[in-house]
Design a protein around this motif. Structure first.
Motif, PDB file in Angstrom:
ATOM      1  N   LEU A  45      -4.312 -32.627 -37.710  1.00 16.14           N
ATOM      2  CA  LEU A  45      -5.610 -32.229 -38.233  1.00 16.14           C
ATOM      3  C   LEU A  45      -5.530 -31.600 -39.610  1.00 16.14           C
ATOM      4  O   LEU A  45      -6.181 -32.035 -40.545  1.00 16.14           O
TER       5      LEU A  45
ATOM      6  N   GLN B 185      -9.836 -28.241 -32.020  1.00 14.93           N
ATOM      7  CA  GLN B 185      -8.665 -28.925 -31.478  1.00 14.93           C
ATOM      8  C   GLN B 185      -8.495 -28.612 -29.994  1.00 14.93           C
ATOM      9  O   GLN B 185      -8.227 -29.497 -29.171  1.00 14.93           O
TER      10      GLN B 185
ATOM     11  N   ALA C   2      -4.061 -33.080 -32.757  1.00 17.00           N
ATOM     12  CA  ALA C   2      -4.045 -31.647 -33.021  1.00 17.00           C
ATOM     13  C   ALA C   2      -3.077 -31.304 -34.140  1.00 17.00           C
ATOM     14  O   ALA C   2      -3.388 -30.525 -35.040  1.00 17.00           O
TER      15      ALA C   2
END
Length: 289
Positions: free
Chosen positions: A15, A144, A12
């Protein structure tokens, strides 16, 4: 069970630096937003009784296995006559021995993997204006969150949830280009421009996400992906190189195109339960595909 607790956080956090080269203000998803439902399912979307974990188990990949092939002369004739303005592009990007050779020119690539763009102007990797950047950021935030919502089954060495996490994660990391359309009329042109760009760049494990701010009905979007992209890629001899997926959310829809995604690598080395475990290696492995 794949070690996902720390990996999910790294994925996450990584990203945006990994796949997007712009900076946007940080966003916080509301509980309602995280339960909006990222993926398609036969039971409909955003059903109130479904939990985020249940929604997260609906995958964005595998759609092509539900598509039907149609290589009939009638179907191909209808497609190429409808899109006469794109014949030059189809001719340029065609692979080896396309079954649609009678509808397009005789030139193209010898192996269907790389060509040199000539008269086509490539779109930018990322839209320039902040509004569209924020639309992309919001969508990726939801992707995410959907990864984090995938349930962890303690005591299970490896299960379906683990594989969904890996498959969805590597598809997020593969995205290298983003387009946002305010008009669905531009979808066909944008999709094929992106296909041409991905072929020209010829970098495996990359892809494009095209978002439609006005949305599109699930049936219509699936039909578009099948009839206007999936089948023609096959006719042009390029079907094995691309994965085409309609992406459907309550607040935004789009099309994802992945180029030479490849298979999932052997992750045994990244799944050691010891003090030396480094989740960053997992991310590097996905990003290298």
């Amino acid at each position: 069970m794949i070690m996902r607790a720390s990996t999910a956080v790294v994925l996450a956090v990584s990203l945006f630096p990994t796949t997007v080269s712009f900076t946007v203000p940080p966003k916080t998803l509301s509980p309602e937003a995280s339960n909006n439902g990222l993926y398609a399912s036969d039971e409909g979307f955003d059903a109130p009784e479904r939990t985020p974990a249940e929604i997260a188990m609906d995958t964005t990949y595998g759609t092509a296995t539900q598509f039907t092939t149609d290589d009939s002369q009638e179907t191909m004739t209808s497609f190429f006559e409808t899109h006469q303005n794109f014949i030059s592009l189809f001719t340029e990007i065609q692979g080896a021995n396309p079954i649609a050779s009678s509808f397009i020119g005789a030139t193209g690539t010898s192996d269907g993997t790389k060509f040199t763009a000539t008269e086509r102007e490539s779109l930018p990797d990322i839209p320039a204006d902040d509004v569209r950047k924020n639309q992309i950021a919001s969508f990726l935030d939801a992707m995410q969150q959907s990864l984090l919502d995938i349930p962890v089954n303690e005591g299970v060495e490896e299960d379906t949830a683990d594989m969904i996490f890996v498959e969805e994660g590597r598809r997020i990391l593969a995205l290298s280009r983003f387009q946002v359309l305010d008009s669905n009329e531009a979808l066909f042109e944008t999709v094929w421009s992106e296909i041409a760009t991905l072929l020209s760049d010829d970098t495996g494990g990359t892809g494009t996400l095209i978002l439609l701010t006005n949305g599109m009905e699930r049936k219509e979007l699936v039909e578009f992906a099948e009839c206007e992209v999936f089948r023609p890629l096959s006719w042009l001899g390029l079907g094995e190189l691309f994965e085409v997926s309609p992406i459907i959310r309550s607040d935004c829809t789009g099309v994802r195109i992945l180029y030479k995604l490849g298979e999932v690598p052997d992750l045994d080395a990244q799944n050691e339960y010891d003090d030396d475990y480094d989740p960053n290696k997992f991310i590097e492995g996905l990003d290298a595909l």
